[in-house]
Enzyme design. Structure first.
Site, mmCIF file in Angstrom:
data_model
loop_
_atom_site.group_PDB
_atom_site.id
_atom_site.type_symbol
_atom_site.label_atom_id
_atom_site.label_comp_id
_atom_site.label_asym_id
_atom_site.label_seq_id
_atom_site.Cartn_x
_atom_site.Cartn_y
_atom_site.Cartn_z
ATOM 1 N N ASP A 127 0.794 -1.330 0.051
ATOM 2 C CA ASP A 127 0.130 -0.035 -0.166
ATOM 3 C C ASP A 127 0.861 1.369 0.008
ATOM 4 O OD1 ASP A 127 -1.731 -1.844 0.127
ATOM 5 O OD2 ASP A 127 -3.001 -1.274 2.028
ATOM 6 N N GLU A 168 -4.499 -0.893 -1.651
ATOM 7 C CA GLU A 168 -5.779 -0.922 -0.945
ATOM 8 C C GLU A 168 -7.114 -0.048 -1.718
ATOM 9 O OE1 GLU A 168 -5.835 0.189 3.096
ATOM 10 O OE2 GLU A 168 -8.233 0.159 3.168
ATOM 11 N N LYS A 195 -6.627 -5.124 -3.046
ATOM 12 C CA LYS A 195 -7.309 -5.648 -2.027
ATOM 13 C C LYS A 195 -8.535 -4.579 -1.274
ATOM 14 C CE LYS A 195 -3.402 -4.432 1.168
ATOM 15 N NZ LYS A 195 -4.325 -3.610 2.216
ATOM 16 N N LYS A 239 -7.782 -4.592 4.752
ATOM 17 C CA LYS A 239 -6.619 -4.310 5.231
ATOM 18 C C LYS A 239 -5.445 -5.545 5.105
ATOM 19 C CE LYS A 239 -8.197 -0.256 6.980
ATOM 20 N NZ LYS A 239 -8.211 0.686 6.038
ATOM 21 N N THR A 259 0.189 0.721 6.550
ATOM 22 C CA THR A 259 1.122 1.318 7.782
ATOM 23 C C THR A 259 1.400 -0.106 8.547
ATOM 24 O OG1 THR A 259 -1.036 1.506 8.934
ATOM 25 C CG2 THR A 259 -0.178 3.377 7.746
ATOM 26 N N CYS A 262 -2.163 -2.446 7.826
ATOM 27 C CA CYS A 262 -2.082 -3.239 6.606
ATOM 28 C C CYS A 262 -0.950 -4.334 6.745
ATOM 29 C CB CYS A 262 -2.468 -2.858 5.227
ATOM 30 S SG CYS A 262 -3.865 -1.734 4.998
ATOM 31 N N GLN A 276 7.505 -13.240 22.064
ATOM 32 C CA GLN A 276 6.941 -14.778 22.375
ATOM 33 C C GLN A 276 7.556 -15.656 21.353
ATOM 34 O OE1 GLN A 276 3.000 -15.172 23.410
ATOM 35 N NE2 GLN A 276 2.967 -13.201 22.431
HETATM 36 N N1 TIU Z 1 -2.553 0.438 4.187
HETATM 37 C C1 TIU Z 1 -3.291 0.746 5.415
HETATM 38 O O1 TIU Z 1 -2.449 0.616 6.411
HETATM 39 N N2 TIU Z 1 -4.321 1.373 5.558
HETATM 40 C C2 TIU Z 1 -5.000 2.104 6.422
HETATM 41 O O2 TIU Z 1 -5.842 2.525 6.483
HETATM 42 N N3 TIU Z 1 -3.865 2.280 7.334
HETATM 43 C C3 TIU Z 1 -4.091 3.374 8.380
HETATM 44 O O3 TIU Z 1 -3.214 3.615 9.270
HETATM 45 N N4 TIU Z 1 -5.191 4.213 8.409
#
Ligand code: TIU
Length: 223
Positions: free
Chosen positions: A25, A73, A127, A130, A156, A160, A200
């Site tokens: 993304d 996304e 996609k 997420k 992020t 995702c 873990q």
């Molecule tokens: N690609 C992804 O992480 N989509 C999000 O919406 N991330 C946010 O942190 N909002």
């Protein structure tokens, strides 16, 4: 050929023939002003930190002929693949922005930033969620290619990237997440998300830096 990459919680055994690089993304809608990320109230500049390290990793992966998968996304223009609950919470999806309709396929903002543009032959996977496995043919492509491990990057970290790593881990894929090739609008979430992956005994996978990976690859492109 198997290489050992220094990682948390321990060395990651990397077999290039059976490993894909996944870039999640890195779209204008998340990295540039006026997109989904900024409309949600975030400082999108924070995500820029991942771009240069990712360019180096991509250069090496291309030189090695690795399978490279870029995800995006986003939704169909009619938004029929966008759950009403997602639409309600991220109320900007489908509305007009400076880069076109927010998180809608085919729009300028939905595409990947110029600095990380996919090269011919690389997979671009759209996609609706997420996670990269949900409602996509990613698993089928990976199994058909004999891929068993993923090098996971992108944004992020806690959304995702994390969702994808969890999905991959449950399907038996071993994930090496490159810390500096991921980023978040929330630096503390980035740090904790990475710790959660390696904690873990590596509950979801491994975490390394891109320099630790590149130093152990049989190429010079990215170093
Ligand atoms: N690609 C992804 O992480 N989509 C999000 O919406 N991330 C946010 O942190 N909002």
């Amino acid at each position: 050929m198997t290489m050992l990459v220094p990682a948390q919680p321990g060395p990651f055994a990397l077999d290039l023939e059976h490993t894909a690089l996944v870039v999640i993304d890195m779209q204008r809608d998340f990295l540039e002003p006026g997109g989904f990320g900024s409309l949600l109230g975030n400082d999108v500049a924070l995500l820029g930190a991942a771009v240069e390290p990712l360019q180096r990793v991509l250069a090496s992966a291309r030189e090695l002929g690795m399978t490279i998968i870029h995800t995006r996304e986003g939704h169909r223009p009619d938004l029929l693949d966008c759950p009403p609950a997602k639409l309600a919470r991220g109320g900007f999806i489908g509305t007009d922005g400076p880069n076109g309709r927010i998180l809608v396929r085919g729009e300028h903002g939905h595409d990947i930033v110029d600095a990380l543009a996919p090269a011919p032959g690389e997979v671009v996977l759209d996609k609706p969620g997420k996670g990269s496995f949900y409602a996509t043919d990613l698993e089928l492509m990976l199994r058909n290619r004999g891929i068993r491990s993923l090098i996971v990057t992108g944004v992020t970290t806690e959304v995702c990237v994390h969702t994808t790593v969890r999905e991959a881990n449950d399907r038996g894929f071993e994930c090496l997440v490159l810390a500096d090739c991921c980023a978040s609008y929330f630096p503390e979430f980035h740090e904790v998300a990475l710790r959660m992956i390696a904690a873990q005994g590596g509950i979801f996978g491994w975490v390394a830096s891109s320099s630790d990976l590149l130093a152990n690859l049989p190429v010079n492109a990215g170093v």
